[in-house]
Design a protein around this motif. Structure first.
Motif, PDB file in Angstrom:
ATOM      1  N   LYS A 151     -10.980  -4.128 -10.097  1.00 39.11           N
ATOM      2  CA  LYS A 151     -10.932  -5.308  -9.234  1.00 39.11           C
ATOM      3  C   LYS A 151     -10.682  -4.882  -7.797  1.00 39.11           C
ATOM      4  O   LYS A 151     -10.003  -3.894  -7.520  1.00 39.11           O
ATOM      5  N   LYS A 152     -11.245  -5.651  -6.898  1.00 38.20           N
ATOM      6  CA  LYS A 152     -11.118  -5.386  -5.460  1.00 38.20           C
ATOM      7  C   LYS A 152     -10.006  -6.255  -4.895  1.00 38.20           C
ATOM      8  O   LYS A 152      -9.954  -7.461  -5.148  1.00 38.20           O
ATOM      9  N   ILE A 153      -9.123  -5.648  -4.129  1.00 36.16           N
ATOM     10  CA  ILE A 153      -8.012  -6.365  -3.500  1.00 36.16           C
ATOM     11  C   ILE A 153      -8.171  -6.247  -1.988  1.00 36.16           C
ATOM     12  O   ILE A 153      -8.216  -5.139  -1.451  1.00 36.16           O
ATOM     13  N   ASN A 154      -8.270  -7.365  -1.312  1.00 33.37           N
ATOM     14  CA  ASN A 154      -8.416  -7.359   0.140  1.00 33.37           C
ATOM     15  C   ASN A 154      -7.051  -7.261   0.808  1.00 33.37           C
ATOM     16  O   ASN A 154      -6.123  -8.006   0.478  1.00 33.37           O
TER      17      ASN A 154
ATOM     18  N   TYR B  85      -4.819  -6.438   4.688  1.00 32.08           N
ATOM     19  CA  TYR B  85      -4.917  -6.669   6.130  1.00 32.08           C
ATOM     20  C   TYR B  85      -3.955  -5.741   6.865  1.00 32.08           C
ATOM     21  O   TYR B  85      -2.839  -5.487   6.413  1.00 32.08           O
TER      22      TYR B  85
ATOM     23  N   THR C 277       0.836  -1.195   0.000  1.00 37.51           N
ATOM     24  CA  THR C 277       0.000   0.000   0.000  1.00 37.51           C
ATOM     25  C   THR C 277       0.872   1.247   0.000  1.00 37.51           C
ATOM     26  O   THR C 277       1.957   1.267   0.581  1.00 37.51           O
TER      27      THR C 277
ATOM     28  N   MET D  76     -14.266   2.001   1.355  1.00 32.75           N
ATOM     29  CA  MET D  76     -12.945   1.470   1.672  1.00 32.75           C
ATOM     30  C   MET D  76     -12.729   1.403   3.176  1.00 32.75           C
ATOM     31  O   MET D  76     -11.588   1.283   3.638  1.00 32.75           O
TER      32      MET D  76
ATOM     33  N   GLU E 132      -9.413  -5.756   8.224  1.00 27.62           N
ATOM     34  CA  GLU E 132      -9.387  -6.088   6.801  1.00 27.62           C
ATOM     35  C   GLU E 132     -10.019  -4.928   6.058  1.00 27.62           C
ATOM     36  O   GLU E 132     -11.039  -4.399   6.490  1.00 27.62           O
ATOM     37  N   TYR E 133      -9.405  -4.523   4.965  1.00 21.42           N
ATOM     38  CA  TYR E 133      -9.958  -3.401   4.208  1.00 21.42           C
ATOM     39  C   TYR E 133      -9.648  -3.589   2.725  1.00 21.42           C
ATOM     40  O   TYR E 133      -8.696  -4.278   2.359  1.00 21.42           O
ATOM     41  N   PRO E 134     -10.465  -2.985   1.852  1.00 19.96           N
ATOM     42  CA  PRO E 134     -10.263  -3.180   0.418  1.00 19.96           C
ATOM     43  C   PRO E 134      -9.501  -2.026  -0.221  1.00 19.96           C
ATOM     44  O   PRO E 134      -9.475  -0.904   0.281  1.00 19.96           O
TER      45      PRO E 134
ATOM     46  N   PHE F 208      -8.822  -0.760  -4.550  1.00 20.81           N
ATOM     47  CA  PHE F 208      -9.371  -1.016  -5.879  1.00 20.81           C
ATOM     48  C   PHE F 208      -8.383  -0.561  -6.945  1.00 20.81           C
ATOM     49  O   PHE F 208      -7.732   0.478  -6.800  1.00 20.81           O
TER      50      PHE F 208
END
Length: 905
Positions: A713-716, A718, A408, A841, A786-788, A790
């Motif tokens: 697309k969504k990416i999970n 942590y 991130t 998010m 946990e958070y997404p 994009f």
């Protein structure tokens, strides 16, 4: 401590000679930060001196003897079972003192120790029932967990100490046989208001004749009726007896057990050198500096007189701090590539340094997280689900490892997916292992070039040139006479002197000089643009900037500094926007992940959550030939947000002027126009309050459709260092989180015209937690979330879709803007899709059920035990088991060699 106590006064007097040693050490090595001696009597001498401020109660609560560096140096690793009497006679103040005594004992335990707490009356009660019959590691998280349970103790019934002692011995014996504890010293701490017998049958069964488990009884209260029995237990089992009458007596009486546990090491005359995990220097936080993690190297100081050898008299611990920043300086960042980084862990797997370690509650705040010093490698490199990397490094292996990772950036709002190759080995003479992560595509090749020394130095000294503050081109801190030199000055002296008196990275300097010469023409180009008022008549473009892979940067202001919209950009305040010890600038990293020749646009997120009202645009520079050239630089501009948006709306209204055939524009009330980036954040909207919001929060139905269609697309992700807001006083401790219509396609084409008209090519952390609403009844507590994030799909250039909003069909079109990371989204406005849930998010706390919580408490990750262990010594004098004998005499001759040994190591 009473500052007029004779032991304190005498100790302060005879240790004054250390001041000269401290000063001489600093003269020889100016990189030394703190040097200190912590006395076993309770005083602390350090250099340089600082002003100590009392807390809100008027007390200076610092006690060096419960600091990890002191405990680790003074004692060997230990397994401890704490027995707490909760019979009816312990009601009231006695139970309060007992709780405080337990808490103080826990404070003396470190990461190499293991413990459990058992409360007893006529029955045995584990304070944490989940941990029946075992021990847990004494890390900060586990100790805090047990401290929270102490308030649940209440007194009733009668006390059957024999059963409790048997249980404690059984646990320690099983732990020793299975090797799940420290595999070194063992002790039972007994906290009670009395014992009616000596329980010699229990000791004969479990502990005699070896007496490998020490007994430390703490008699609570003023009565002395049972003191003889408890003192006998201590003397018969190589322990120490203490009586605690008031809360003020707790700390000093608890500390006495450390001196007993240190006896074997002292008798062996072992100067074991210990290194601590990383911790943040509170003094520097108080000086409004950023977090500067430290590690301490320390060793015990003891009496070497033969007549007192069997007493094992510990005088204290000497130590010095090493800033992690000093370790970072030796890392050749320019060789690691744009996304590469170095990291190090302790023998317990905890982070010593890592770019993702976040020790403070919030950026810019001074409060440290309660468990920041025990963040595990697996919590930041969480993609390694099998702990392959962690296990190898804890066991001090040398090797390589590869995996796909998600990193991130931009305060956790954006994600980069890449493949990392890890290289790791141990650091000799320390309990640490170091690793380097290289992202594939970066860091394997390094571009080189040669220029004349004269030309390089000339261009390097230009006012628009700067070097990375935290990179080491030359080491100027080893001698006092060089500390005032800037890196550019040091480079000049090094390259022009026959025998420079400091070390430099010659290869890096040669490439910096090359970059200075190659990028020099851009200064004249930018100056020409500034003089040509037609290019930037309304001062919309404020800064042009350039950065190279050697940490060199050039900047040009098109407005005076006072008129800059975002004054933090390219300054130390904007940590993600500049070359740092552990990362390249954000605008450089994001540009490197785009297709060469394309631009990345974004609105910076600020730590406070407010928008910076600017747009950044940057692109990477790569050689256009057949060689495997790395990205050598990145360039970009900062422009006013209002300027950028105005250009967009101007372009969107030009259709009528071009061909007269357009029947619709973004001014039409039947449509909504948005300009979003590849992570879904809005740069332009008709509603300016939506700027920099996530698109899914504004148009949830459209975003959901884009996810279903594969456009995004969504990416999970942590976060195992997160903080959650807990409501104090609530029964359940509930938490919330801190932290297709073709008639408009012409608009997309017109935006391309707008980009060409603007001719950008001629110009070459919102916080990860949401601000908590002020509440008197909330507190921030560590948690896992946990958070997404994009990311757009690069291969999809245009998408058209329909949304069924309760029978009303709503149409939208999205198209990528060429040569950029931007997308234009046009949404039909005739249907009400207000019932659609937004796509957010927001992080969600990971809730662990009781069974899983228990498993997490019991689970022990691989760790490497300290090599040194001194559990007992045959010459130890066990008679010193509770009397208040004092010893005070000049021992500077012992201290000075010990401290010098610490510094030299």
């Amino acid at each position: 401590m009473y500052n007029k106590d004779p032991d304190i006064v005498n100790g302060v007097y005879w240790s004054e000679a250390l001041n000269k040693v401290f000063v001489d050490n600093f003269r020889r090595d100016p990189t030394l930060i703190w040097q200190y001696f912590g006395s076993a009597k309770g005083f602390f001498r350090q250099y340089p001196g600082v002003k100590w401020y009392p807390d809100e109660h008027g007390v200076i609560a610092f006690d060096c003897r419960n600091r990890k560096w002191y405990i680790q140096a003074a004692t060997s690793p230990k397994d401890v079972v704490i027995l707490v009497d909760v019979s009816g006679s312990m009601k009231g103040l006695r139970l309060t003192i007992a709780r405080q005594t337990v808490a103080s004992i826990l404070d003396t335990l470190g990461d190499d120790d293991f413990f459990n707490i058992i409360a007893y009356n006529q029955e045995i009660h584990y304070v944490e029932p989940c941990l029946n019959g075992t021990l847990v590691q004494a890390d900060s998280t586990n100790k805090d967990h047990f401290k929270e349970h102490l308030d649940k103790l209440f007194a009733k019934g009668i006390g059957l100490l024999g059963n409790a002692l048997s249980e404690a011995f059984t646990i320690l014996n099983e732990i020793n046989q299975t090797g799940r504890g420290s595999s070194c010293s063992q002790a039972i701490m007994l906290i009670t208001d009395g014992a009616t017998e000596m329980y010699d049958d229990v000791f004969a069964k479990y502990n005699w004749p070896e007496r490998k488990v020490r007994i430390f009884p703490y008699l609570i209260g003023r009565e002395s009726a049972f003191a003889d029995n408890l003192k006998w237990m201590a003397c018969a089992n190589k322990g120490y007896f203490s009586q605690i009458s008031t809360l003020a007596d707790v700390q000093e009486n608890v500390m006495r057990y450390l001196h007993v546990m240190s006896r074997p090491k002292v008798i062996d005359h072992e100067h074991d050198t210990v290194w601590t995990e990383a911790y943040v220097d509170s003094a520097q936080l108080g000086e409004n500096k950023g977090p500067n993690p430290m590690t301490t190297v320390a060793m015990p100081v003891f009496s070497t007189k033969n007549e007192t050898k069997n007493q094992g008299i510990l005088l204290g611990v000497a130590g010095t701090d090493i800033p992690i920043q000093e370790l970072m300086k030796v890392i050749p960042k320019h060789k690691l590539g744009i996304h590469g980084y170095a990291f190090a862990i302790t023998s317990n797997g905890y982070l010593l340094l890592h770019p993702d370690l976040r020790p403070l509650y919030q950026e810019g705040q001074k409060r440290k997280k309660p468990s920041y010093s025990s963040v595990d490698l697996s919590e930041v490199e969480w993609e390694d689900t099998e702990d392959v990397l962690r296990t190898a490094m804890v066991n001090r292996k040398t090797g390589t490892f590869s995996m796909e990772v998600k990193r991130t950036v931009d305060k956790g709002k954006r994600v980069l997916t890449m493949h990392n190759d890890y290289y790791y080995t141990d650091i000799k003479g320390t309990p640490f292992s170091v690793g380097v992560a290289l992202s594939r595509g970066h860091g394997k090749y390094f571009f080189k070039g040669n220029v004349s020394l004269e030309a390089g130095l000339h261009d390097l000294e230009q006012p628009d040139v700067a070097l990375a503050d935290e990179w080491t081109y030359c080491t100027t801190e080893e001698h006092h006479e060089h500390r005032h030199l800037t890196q550019v000055q040091a480079i000049k002296i090094y390259m022009t002197s026959r025998k420079p008196h400091f070390k430099c990275d010659r290869e890096l300097i040669q490439q910096v000089l090359f970059d200075a010469v190659v990028t020099a023409p851009v200064e004249a180009y930018w100056t020409g643009l500034a003089l040509n008022k037609s290019e930037n008549s309304d001062k919309g473009v404020e800064i042009a900037f350039l950065g190279t892979r050697t940490g060199l940067s050039r900047t040009n202001l098109f407005v005076v500094p006072e008129q800059l919209t975002n004054r933090d950009f390219l300054t130390a305040e904007d940590k993600e926007g500049v070359f740092n010890a552990d990362h390249f600038p954000l605008w450089y990293k994001r540009a490197a992940e785009q297709v060469p020749g394309t631009f990345v646009y974004s609105i910076p997120f600020s730590s406070g959550g407010e928008n910076k009202s600017v747009v950044l645009a940057s692109t990477a520079i790569q050689l256009l030939d057949d060689r495997k050239s790395p990205i050598v630089a990145a360039v970009g501009i900062q422009m006013k947000l209002e300027f950028f948006q105005r250009k967009f709306w101007t372009a969107s209204r030009q259709c009528n002027a071009l061909d007269g055939k357009c029947t619709i524009s973004c001014d039409n009330e039947d449509i909504k126009c948005y300009l979003i980036d590849n992570n879904g954040f809005i740069l332009v909207s008709e509603d300016t309050s939506q700027t920099n919001l996530f698109f899914g929060k504004v148009e949830g139905a459209v975003m959901n459709k884009l996810l279903l269609m594969g456009s995004f697309k969504k990416i999970n992700l942590y976060d195992y260092q997160a903080l959650c807001k807990e409501y104090a006083g609530s029964s359940d401790s509930a938490r919330t989180l801190l932290d297709p219509f073709t008639t408009v396609k012409w608009l997309l084409t017109e935006l391309v015209i707008f980009l060409l008209e603007f001719n950008l090519y001629s110009w070459w952390n919102c916080d990860s937690t949401v601000k908590a609403q002020r509440s008197q009844r909330t507190m921030m507590v560590p948690c896992d979330t946990e958070y997404p994030a994009f990311v757009s799909e690069r291969t999809i250039k245009e998408t058209t879709g329909n949304i069924d909003c309760n029978g009303c069909i709503r149409t939208f079109v999205i198209q990528q803007i060429p040569s950029s990371n931007l997308f234009m989204v046009v949404v039909e406005n005739k249907c009400d899709c207000g019932s659609a849930l937004p796509v957010t998010m927001e992080p969600i706390e990971i809730i662990y059920n009781e069974s899983l919580k228990c498993d997490r408490l019991k689970f022990q990750k691989d760790r490497r035990r300290p090599q040194s262990c001194h559990p007992f010594h045959p010459e130890e004098n066990a008679v010193e088991c509770g009397s208040a004998n004092a010893l005070s005499f000049p021992l500077v001759a012992i201290l000075i060699p010990a401290l010098s040994l610490v510094i030299s190591r």
